[in-house]
Design a protein around this motif. Structure first.
Motif, PDB file in Angstrom:
ATOM      1  N   GLY A 203      25.065  -0.704 -28.887  1.00 56.88           N
ATOM      2  CA  GLY A 203      24.325  -1.124 -27.712  1.00 56.88           C
ATOM      3  C   GLY A 203      23.224  -2.073 -28.148  1.00 56.88           C
ATOM      4  O   GLY A 203      22.934  -2.197 -29.338  1.00 56.88           O
ATOM      5  N   ILE A 204      22.614  -2.737 -27.185  1.00 57.18           N
ATOM      6  CA  ILE A 204      21.525  -3.675 -27.459  1.00 57.18           C
ATOM      7  C   ILE A 204      20.423  -3.429 -26.441  1.00 57.18           C
ATOM      8  O   ILE A 204      20.696  -3.290 -25.245  1.00 57.18           O
ATOM      9  CB  ILE A 204      21.990  -5.140 -27.342  1.00 57.18           C
ATOM     10  CG1 ILE A 204      23.152  -5.435 -28.292  1.00 57.18           C
ATOM     11  CG2 ILE A 204      20.825  -6.105 -27.594  1.00 57.18           C
ATOM     12  CD1 ILE A 204      23.828  -6.772 -28.041  1.00 57.18           C
ATOM     13  N   ILE A 205      19.183  -3.381 -26.939  1.00 59.44           N
ATOM     14  CA  ILE A 205      18.022  -3.291 -26.059  1.00 59.44           C
ATOM     15  C   ILE A 205      17.117  -4.469 -26.383  1.00 59.44           C
ATOM     16  O   ILE A 205      16.615  -4.576 -27.502  1.00 59.44           O
ATOM     17  CB  ILE A 205      17.242  -1.979 -26.259  1.00 59.44           C
ATOM     18  CG1 ILE A 205      18.127  -0.772 -25.960  1.00 59.44           C
ATOM     19  CG2 ILE A 205      15.984  -1.966 -25.382  1.00 59.44           C
ATOM     20  CD1 ILE A 205      17.514   0.559 -26.347  1.00 59.44           C
ATOM     21  N   ALA A 206      16.944  -5.372 -25.436  1.00 59.30           N
ATOM     22  CA  ALA A 206      15.997  -6.478 -25.598  1.00 59.30           C
ATOM     23  C   ALA A 206      14.661  -5.985 -25.050  1.00 59.30           C
ATOM     24  O   ALA A 206      14.624  -5.252 -24.062  1.00 59.30           O
ATOM     25  CB  ALA A 206      16.472  -7.709 -24.831  1.00 59.30           C
ATOM     26  N   PHE A 207      13.567  -6.378 -25.693  1.00 59.04           N
ATOM     27  CA  PHE A 207      12.285  -5.888 -25.220  1.00 59.04           C
ATOM     28  C   PHE A 207      11.183  -6.907 -25.411  1.00 59.04           C
ATOM     29  O   PHE A 207      11.223  -7.754 -26.290  1.00 59.04           O
ATOM     30  CB  PHE A 207      11.904  -4.569 -25.913  1.00 59.04           C
ATOM     31  CG  PHE A 207      11.519  -4.730 -27.356  1.00 59.04           C
ATOM     32  CD1 PHE A 207      10.184  -4.764 -27.727  1.00 59.04           C
ATOM     33  CD2 PHE A 207      12.477  -4.839 -28.338  1.00 59.04           C
ATOM     34  CE1 PHE A 207       9.811  -4.910 -29.051  1.00 59.04           C
ATOM     35  CE2 PHE A 207      12.128  -4.980 -29.668  1.00 59.04           C
ATOM     36  CZ  PHE A 207      10.789  -5.022 -30.033  1.00 59.04           C
ATOM     37  N   ALA A 208      10.226  -6.804 -24.539  1.00 51.53           N
ATOM     38  CA  ALA A 208       8.937  -7.499 -24.608  1.00 51.53           C
ATOM     39  C   ALA A 208       7.998  -6.486 -23.958  1.00 51.53           C
ATOM     40  O   ALA A 208       7.879  -5.378 -24.454  1.00 51.53           O
ATOM     41  CB  ALA A 208       8.979  -8.834 -23.881  1.00 51.53           C
ATOM     42  N   THR A 209       7.411  -6.822 -22.810  1.00 53.37           N
ATOM     43  CA  THR A 209       6.617  -5.836 -22.076  1.00 53.37           C
ATOM     44  C   THR A 209       7.553  -4.770 -21.507  1.00 53.37           C
ATOM     45  O   THR A 209       7.275  -3.581 -21.560  1.00 53.37           O
ATOM     46  CB  THR A 209       5.844  -6.524 -20.939  1.00 53.37           C
ATOM     47  OG1 THR A 209       5.002  -7.529 -21.521  1.00 53.37           O
ATOM     48  CG2 THR A 209       4.995  -5.537 -20.180  1.00 53.37           C
ATOM     49  N   ASP A 210       8.684  -5.195 -20.978  1.00 51.10           N
ATOM     50  CA  ASP A 210       9.698  -4.299 -20.427  1.00 51.10           C
ATOM     51  C   ASP A 210      10.936  -4.325 -21.312  1.00 51.10           C
ATOM     52  O   ASP A 210      11.112  -5.228 -22.128  1.00 51.10           O
ATOM     53  CB  ASP A 210      10.081  -4.742 -19.010  1.00 51.10           C
ATOM     54  CG  ASP A 210       8.908  -4.652 -18.042  1.00 51.10           C
ATOM     55  OD1 ASP A 210       8.192  -3.642 -18.075  1.00 51.10           O
ATOM     56  OD2 ASP A 210       8.713  -5.611 -17.274  1.00 51.10           O
ATOM     57  N   MET A 211      11.787  -3.328 -21.121  1.00 53.46           N
ATOM     58  CA  MET A 211      13.023  -3.245 -21.883  1.00 53.46           C
ATOM     59  C   MET A 211      14.206  -3.594 -20.989  1.00 53.46           C
ATOM     60  O   MET A 211      14.191  -3.299 -19.799  1.00 53.46           O
ATOM     61  CB  MET A 211      13.234  -1.817 -22.422  1.00 53.46           C
ATOM     62  CG  MET A 211      12.498  -1.494 -23.691  1.00 53.46           C
ATOM     63  SD  MET A 211      10.715  -1.493 -23.573  1.00 53.46           S
ATOM     64  CE  MET A 211      10.389  -0.287 -22.348  1.00 53.46           C
ATOM     65  N   LYS A 212      15.207  -4.210 -21.593  1.00 50.16           N
ATOM     66  CA  LYS A 212      16.424  -4.545 -20.855  1.00 50.16           C
ATOM     67  C   LYS A 212      17.623  -4.147 -21.712  1.00 50.16           C
ATOM     68  O   LYS A 212      17.820  -4.679 -22.804  1.00 50.16           O
ATOM     69  CB  LYS A 212      16.474  -6.040 -20.545  1.00 50.16           C
ATOM     70  CG  LYS A 212      17.701  -6.445 -19.776  1.00 50.16           C
ATOM     71  CD  LYS A 212      17.724  -7.921 -19.473  1.00 50.16           C
ATOM     72  CE  LYS A 212      18.978  -8.270 -18.711  1.00 50.16           C
ATOM     73  NZ  LYS A 212      19.095  -9.694 -18.485  1.00 50.16           N
ATOM     74  N   ARG A 213      18.395  -3.201 -21.196  1.00 48.89           N
ATOM     75  CA  ARG A 213      19.608  -2.776 -21.897  1.00 48.89           C
ATOM     76  C   ARG A 213      20.744  -3.735 -21.573  1.00 48.89           C
ATOM     77  O   ARG A 213      20.888  -4.174 -20.438  1.00 48.89           O
ATOM     78  CB  ARG A 213      20.042  -1.390 -21.434  1.00 48.89           C
ATOM     79  CG  ARG A 213      19.189  -0.261 -21.924  1.00 48.89           C
ATOM     80  CD  ARG A 213      19.778   1.040 -21.362  1.00 48.89           C
ATOM     81  NE  ARG A 213      18.973   2.164 -21.680  1.00 48.89           N
ATOM     82  CZ  ARG A 213      19.323   3.094 -22.564  1.00 48.89           C
ATOM     83  NH1 ARG A 213      20.462   2.997 -23.192  1.00 48.89           N
ATOM     84  NH2 ARG A 213      18.536   4.099 -22.802  1.00 48.89           N
ATOM     85  N   TRP A 214      21.559  -3.990 -22.578  1.00 45.99           N
ATOM     86  CA  TRP A 214      22.768  -4.765 -22.342  1.00 45.99           C
ATOM     87  C   TRP A 214      23.762  -3.914 -21.561  1.00 45.99           C
ATOM     88  O   TRP A 214      24.354  -4.364 -20.591  1.00 45.99           O
ATOM     89  CB  TRP A 214      23.337  -5.249 -23.681  1.00 45.99           C
ATOM     90  CG  TRP A 214      24.750  -5.709 -23.627  1.00 45.99           C
ATOM     91  CD1 TRP A 214      25.250  -6.757 -22.902  1.00 45.99           C
ATOM     92  CD2 TRP A 214      25.852  -5.132 -24.318  1.00 45.99           C
ATOM     93  NE1 TRP A 214      26.602  -6.862 -23.101  1.00 45.99           N
ATOM     94  CE2 TRP A 214      26.992  -5.880 -23.971  1.00 45.99           C
ATOM     95  CE3 TRP A 214      25.982  -4.070 -25.194  1.00 45.99           C
ATOM     96  CZ2 TRP A 214      28.249  -5.591 -24.481  1.00 45.99           C
ATOM     97  CZ3 TRP A 214      27.228  -3.783 -25.708  1.00 45.99           C
ATOM     98  CH2 TRP A 214      28.347  -4.541 -25.349  1.00 45.99           C
ATOM     99  N   LYS A 215      23.957  -2.679 -21.955  1.00 46.95           N
ATOM    100  CA  LYS A 215      24.814  -1.707 -21.263  1.00 46.95           C
ATOM    101  C   LYS A 215      24.045  -0.397 -21.162  1.00 46.95           C
ATOM    102  O   LYS A 215      23.169  -0.125 -21.971  1.00 46.95           O
ATOM    103  CB  LYS A 215      26.114  -1.444 -22.038  1.00 46.95           C
ATOM    104  CG  LYS A 215      27.000  -2.646 -22.227  1.00 46.95           C
ATOM    105  CD  LYS A 215      27.820  -2.894 -21.010  1.00 46.95           C
ATOM    106  CE  LYS A 215      28.822  -4.013 -21.268  1.00 46.95           C
ATOM    107  NZ  LYS A 215      29.510  -4.422 -20.081  1.00 46.95           N
ATOM    108  N   LYS A 216      24.389   0.443 -20.203  1.00 55.70           N
ATOM    109  CA  LYS A 216      23.689   1.720 -20.044  1.00 55.70           C
ATOM    110  C   LYS A 216      23.992   2.696 -21.169  1.00 55.70           C
ATOM    111  O   LYS A 216      23.175   3.527 -21.514  1.00 55.70           O
ATOM    112  CB  LYS A 216      24.046   2.359 -18.696  1.00 55.70           C
ATOM    113  CG  LYS A 216      23.443   1.626 -17.527  1.00 55.70           C
ATOM    114  CD  LYS A 216      23.764   2.318 -16.221  1.00 55.70           C
ATOM    115  CE  LYS A 216      23.164   1.509 -15.086  1.00 55.70           C
ATOM    116  NZ  LYS A 216      23.424   2.108 -13.784  1.00 55.70           N
ATOM    117  N   LYS A 217      25.177   2.624 -21.727  1.00 52.74           N
ATOM    118  CA  LYS A 217      25.602   3.537 -22.798  1.00 52.74           C
ATOM    119  C   LYS A 217      26.202   2.732 -23.935  1.00 52.74           C
ATOM    120  O   LYS A 217      26.526   1.552 -23.777  1.00 52.74           O
ATOM    121  CB  LYS A 217      26.649   4.524 -22.273  1.00 52.74           C
ATOM    122  CG  LYS A 217      26.102   5.470 -21.229  1.00 52.74           C
ATOM    123  CD  LYS A 217      27.140   6.481 -20.850  1.00 52.74           C
ATOM    124  CE  LYS A 217      26.540   7.461 -19.860  1.00 52.74           C
ATOM    125  NZ  LYS A 217      27.388   8.604 -19.630  1.00 52.74           N
TER     126      LYS A 217
END
Length: 179
Positions: free
Chosen positions: A26-40
């Motif tokens: 999986g991939i989690i991009a982050f700065a102030t907030d997080m954004k998942r590429w996929k939920k699982k």
């Protein structure tokens, strides 16, 4: 900055392309907030790897040095600088599955994730915890039962002892990509 984002994209692309089909990722991009590429986590089959590469291709730096430099020069005044802070604890807690709510039994700590590669280009500046020492202690404590290997990759010029300590205390390796 764009140069550091290019390094991140290059490293992620290389990693994704080298994943074996039996690996879940999986991939989690982050700065102030997080954004998942996929939920699982998903298997690294051809379709998921291509989708992940498209996700990585669309990543752009938010705030941080790139927009701060523009704002100081009087350019990009409408830029939302608050969106580009570094929420290190938020990203790591999301990856580890920490919700900080209530007590958990040992079975609650068993999950799919066995390894995390944490790439960052700066000092924590946003989130529930921003002091590197406190983040390190909390993440290491939360990972005692999980035993997830945490590798850290530092991009840029900042005090890297925090990233080095995180990796060392969580069974991982620290890599300094500099610049």
């Amino acid at each position: 900055s764009w140069a550091r984002m290019d390094i991140v994209k290059t490293e992620l692309t290389s990693t994704i392309e080298s994943l074996e089909p039996h690996v879940n990722f999986g991939i989690i991009a982050f700065a102030t907030d997080m954004k998942r590429w996929k939920k699982k986590l998903v298997p690294a089959n051809v379709i998921n790897r291509e989708s992940a590469l498209d996700f990585v291709k669309r990543l752009e730096p938010l705030g941080g040095n790139s927009k701060s430099d523009l704002a100081q020069a009087g350019l990009g005044i409408s830029a939302d600088l608050s969106a580009g802070k570094t929420n290190t604890y938020g990203a790591l807690s999301l990856a580890l599955g920490i919700d900080d709510g209530g007590r958990r039994s040992k079975k609650d700590y068993l999950g799919e994730v066995d390894t995390i590669f944490f790439l960052s280009d700066g000092r924590p500046t946003h989130g529930k915890y921003i002091e590197p020492k406190e983040i390190g202690e909390r993440i290491t404590e939360a990972n005692l039962l999980r035993k997830i290997v945490l590798h850290t990759i530092a991009i840029g010029n900042f005090d890297k002892q925090f990233m080095k300590g995180l990796a060392g205390k969580n069974g991982g390796v620290f890599v300094d990509l500099g610049k």
